[in-house]
Design a protein around this motif. Sequence first.
Motif, PDB file in Angstrom:
ATOM      1  N   ALA A 254       0.874  -1.191   0.000  1.00  0.00           N
ATOM      2  CA  ALA A 254       0.000   0.000   0.000  1.00  0.00           C
ATOM      3  C   ALA A 254       0.896   1.221   0.000  1.00  0.00           C
ATOM      4  CB  ALA A 254      -0.918   0.012   1.207  1.00  0.00           C
ATOM      5  N   GLY A 255       0.809   2.055  -1.057  1.00  0.00           N
ATOM      6  CA  GLY A 255       1.620   3.254  -1.124  1.00  0.00           C
ATOM      7  C   GLY A 255       1.753   3.751  -2.567  1.00  0.00           C
ATOM      8  N   TRP A 256       2.729   4.680  -2.722  1.00  0.00           N
ATOM      9  CA  TRP A 256       2.971   5.264  -4.038  1.00  0.00           C
ATOM     10  C   TRP A 256       3.674   4.283  -4.927  1.00  0.00           C
ATOM     11  CZ3 TRP A 256       1.134   9.294  -6.582  1.00  0.00           C
ATOM     12  CH2 TRP A 256       1.774   9.741  -7.746  1.00  0.00           C
ATOM     13  N   SER A 257       3.230   4.230  -6.255  1.00  0.00           N
ATOM     14  CA  SER A 257       3.820   3.264  -7.160  1.00  0.00           C
ATOM     15  C   SER A 257       4.015   3.879  -8.547  1.00  0.00           C
ATOM     16  CB  SER A 257       2.949   2.017  -7.270  1.00  0.00           C
ATOM     17  OG  SER A 257       3.578   1.038  -8.101  1.00  0.00           O
ATOM     18  N   GLY A 258       4.661   5.037  -8.632  1.00  0.00           N
ATOM     19  CA  GLY A 258       5.036   5.635  -9.914  1.00  0.00           C
ATOM     20  C   GLY A 258       3.849   5.921 -10.810  1.00  0.00           C
ATOM     21  N   ALA A 259       3.840   5.334 -12.039  1.00  0.00           N
ATOM     22  CA  ALA A 259       2.774   5.555 -13.018  1.00  0.00           C
ATOM     23  C   ALA A 259       1.426   5.063 -12.513  1.00  0.00           C
ATOM     24  CB  ALA A 259       3.113   4.866 -14.326  1.00  0.00           C
ATOM     25  N   TYR A 260       1.398   4.144 -11.513  1.00  0.00           N
ATOM     26  CA  TYR A 260       0.130   3.644 -10.959  1.00  0.00           C
ATOM     27  C   TYR A 260      -0.429   4.577  -9.882  1.00  0.00           C
ATOM     28  CZ  TYR A 260       0.906  -0.856 -13.292  1.00  0.00           C
ATOM     29  OH  TYR A 260       1.110  -1.859 -14.219  1.00  0.00           O
ATOM     30  N   GLY A 261       0.336   5.579  -9.479  1.00  0.00           N
ATOM     31  CA  GLY A 261      -0.127   6.468  -8.432  1.00  0.00           C
ATOM     32  C   GLY A 261      -0.181   5.722  -7.113  1.00  0.00           C
ATOM     33  N   TYR A 262      -1.164   6.078  -6.262  1.00  0.00           N
ATOM     34  CA  TYR A 262      -1.332   5.341  -5.006  1.00  0.00           C
ATOM     35  C   TYR A 262      -1.987   3.997  -5.320  1.00  0.00           C
ATOM     36  CZ  TYR A 262      -0.090   9.488  -2.341  1.00  0.00           C
ATOM     37  OH  TYR A 262       0.599  10.549  -1.812  1.00  0.00           O
ATOM     38  N   ARG A 263      -1.350   2.895  -4.773  1.00  0.00           N
ATOM     39  CA  ARG A 263      -1.797   1.547  -5.129  1.00  0.00           C
ATOM     40  C   ARG A 263      -1.879   0.685  -3.865  1.00  0.00           C
ATOM     41  NH1 ARG A 263       2.272  -2.490  -8.109  1.00  0.00           N
ATOM     42  NH2 ARG A 263       3.212  -2.213  -6.048  1.00  0.00           N
ATOM     43  N   ILE A 264      -2.892  -0.192  -3.855  1.00  0.00           N
ATOM     44  CA  ILE A 264      -3.027  -1.214  -2.805  1.00  0.00           C
ATOM     45  C   ILE A 264      -3.067  -2.575  -3.498  1.00  0.00           C
ATOM     46  CG2 ILE A 264      -4.517  -2.185  -1.016  1.00  0.00           C
ATOM     47  CD1 ILE A 264      -5.485   0.609  -0.380  1.00  0.00           C
ATOM     48  N   VAL A 265      -2.308  -3.565  -2.956  1.00  0.00           N
ATOM     49  CA  VAL A 265      -2.270  -4.913  -3.521  1.00  0.00           C
ATOM     50  C   VAL A 265      -2.825  -5.875  -2.474  1.00  0.00           C
ATOM     51  CG1 VAL A 265      -0.830  -6.758  -4.438  1.00  0.00           C
ATOM     52  CG2 VAL A 265      -0.289  -4.352  -4.945  1.00  0.00           C
ATOM     53  N   LEU A 266      -3.873  -6.649  -2.905  1.00  0.00           N
ATOM     54  CA  LEU A 266      -4.452  -7.699  -2.059  1.00  0.00           C
ATOM     55  C   LEU A 266      -4.015  -9.064  -2.576  1.00  0.00           C
ATOM     56  CD1 LEU A 266      -8.181  -6.498  -1.581  1.00  0.00           C
ATOM     57  CD2 LEU A 266      -6.211  -6.032  -0.121  1.00  0.00           C
ATOM     58  N   GLU A 267      -3.769  -9.977  -1.650  1.00  0.00           N
ATOM     59  CA  GLU A 267      -3.427 -11.366  -2.037  1.00  0.00           C
ATOM     60  C   GLU A 267      -4.491 -12.296  -1.458  1.00  0.00           C
ATOM     61  OE1 GLU A 267       0.049 -14.733  -1.423  1.00  0.00           O
ATOM     62  OE2 GLU A 267       0.471 -12.627  -0.913  1.00  0.00           O
ATOM     63  N   LEU A 268      -5.166 -13.030  -2.383  1.00  0.00           N
ATOM     64  CA  LEU A 268      -6.207 -13.951  -1.972  1.00  0.00           C
ATOM     65  C   LEU A 268      -5.602 -15.263  -1.460  1.00  0.00           C
ATOM     66  CD1 LEU A 268      -8.774 -13.414  -4.902  1.00  0.00           C
ATOM     67  CD2 LEU A 268      -8.479 -12.087  -2.793  1.00  0.00           C
ATOM     68  N   GLU A 269      -6.466 -16.142  -0.940  1.00  0.00           N
ATOM     69  CA  GLU A 269      -5.980 -17.401  -0.370  1.00  0.00           C
ATOM     70  C   GLU A 269      -5.314 -18.293  -1.424  1.00  0.00           C
ATOM     71  OE1 GLU A 269      -9.230 -19.302   1.560  1.00  0.00           O
ATOM     72  OE2 GLU A 269      -9.336 -17.848   3.192  1.00  0.00           O
TER      73      GLU A 269
END
Length: 333
Positions: A254-269
């Motif tokens: 969760a945070g800044w990611s360049g061209a993606y701007g602010y980004r959150i990554v979820l990982e499913l089971e």
Amino acid sequence: MELQEEPTAGAWGEWNPTEDSARPPRGKHRVAKQRGGLARSSTVLGVGVIAAVGAGGIATAQDRPQVAISMPSLPDLGLGHTEADAQHANASDTAHGAGASARSTGIIAQQAGQHTDAGEMLLGRILQQAESQESAAEAQTRAQAERAAQEAAAAEAKASREAAQKEADDTRLAAEKAAKEAADAKEAADAKAEQERPAQPAGSYSLPTSAYTLTSHYGDAGSMWSSGYHTGLDFAAPTGTPVKAVAGAKITSAGWSGAYGYRIVLELEDGTEIWYCHLSSMSVTSGTVSAGETIGRVGATGNVTGPHLHLEVRVGGATTDPLAWLESKGLSV
């Protein structure tokens, strides 16, 4: 009677009668008698004038009757007249004068009556003309009054119609305005309710946001993407629209990611990763989340042309079509 020619002055000289030369013949004295025709004629003339004036003042000098005026007899100068001739002449003149006086009186009376009738007729015509003019003036006054009343009634009716039409137009415009305001308010309320409503999960899955429009699909080619094609699915929505977790998962980034701007990554089971990019804010940056839980807000950070949610689905580290994956989970996008 034959008259002898009178000698001229040159033949006889001036004639100065004397007592002897003027003596009547045959020793009889003859007195020259003045006839009374002139006096009687003057009396008749006065009576005629008075009668004409009494008839209404209409008679004029030209209308005066012609009367007979008898001249006095000349003195007998010894030309052969006798006493009998004189008496006969006097009687004839007297009769003639009386007849002329009677005729003159009758003519004057007749003309006075005619003038009286003419005066009455003229007065009647004047009164009739005055009455006719008065009637015409009254009729004109009535017509003007009626016309003025009709014009006033027409103006009042026109004003009433215009007032009624204006009132109807104002009522219609007010109703249209109220209906439009009600429709706008309902649309705004529906949009707000859609934004605030949690995504309904299908089993254990939920849509990533609400009140959206799909703008770019997976695999679209273009120079805007570094790989040459679009690697996700774009949900265009107003900035601040809530972003939901599609399933129960843990936050791995969760945070800044360049061209993606602010980004959150979820990982499913099962190890599938869900990327939420271009967020305007992040509500949760670590830990675990459940399906339908708000994790951030739609924004326009990074390399974008407008506010939207860029959603990517990665299976085994490779991108896949998010639309097909969501539909495979029973979600209607």
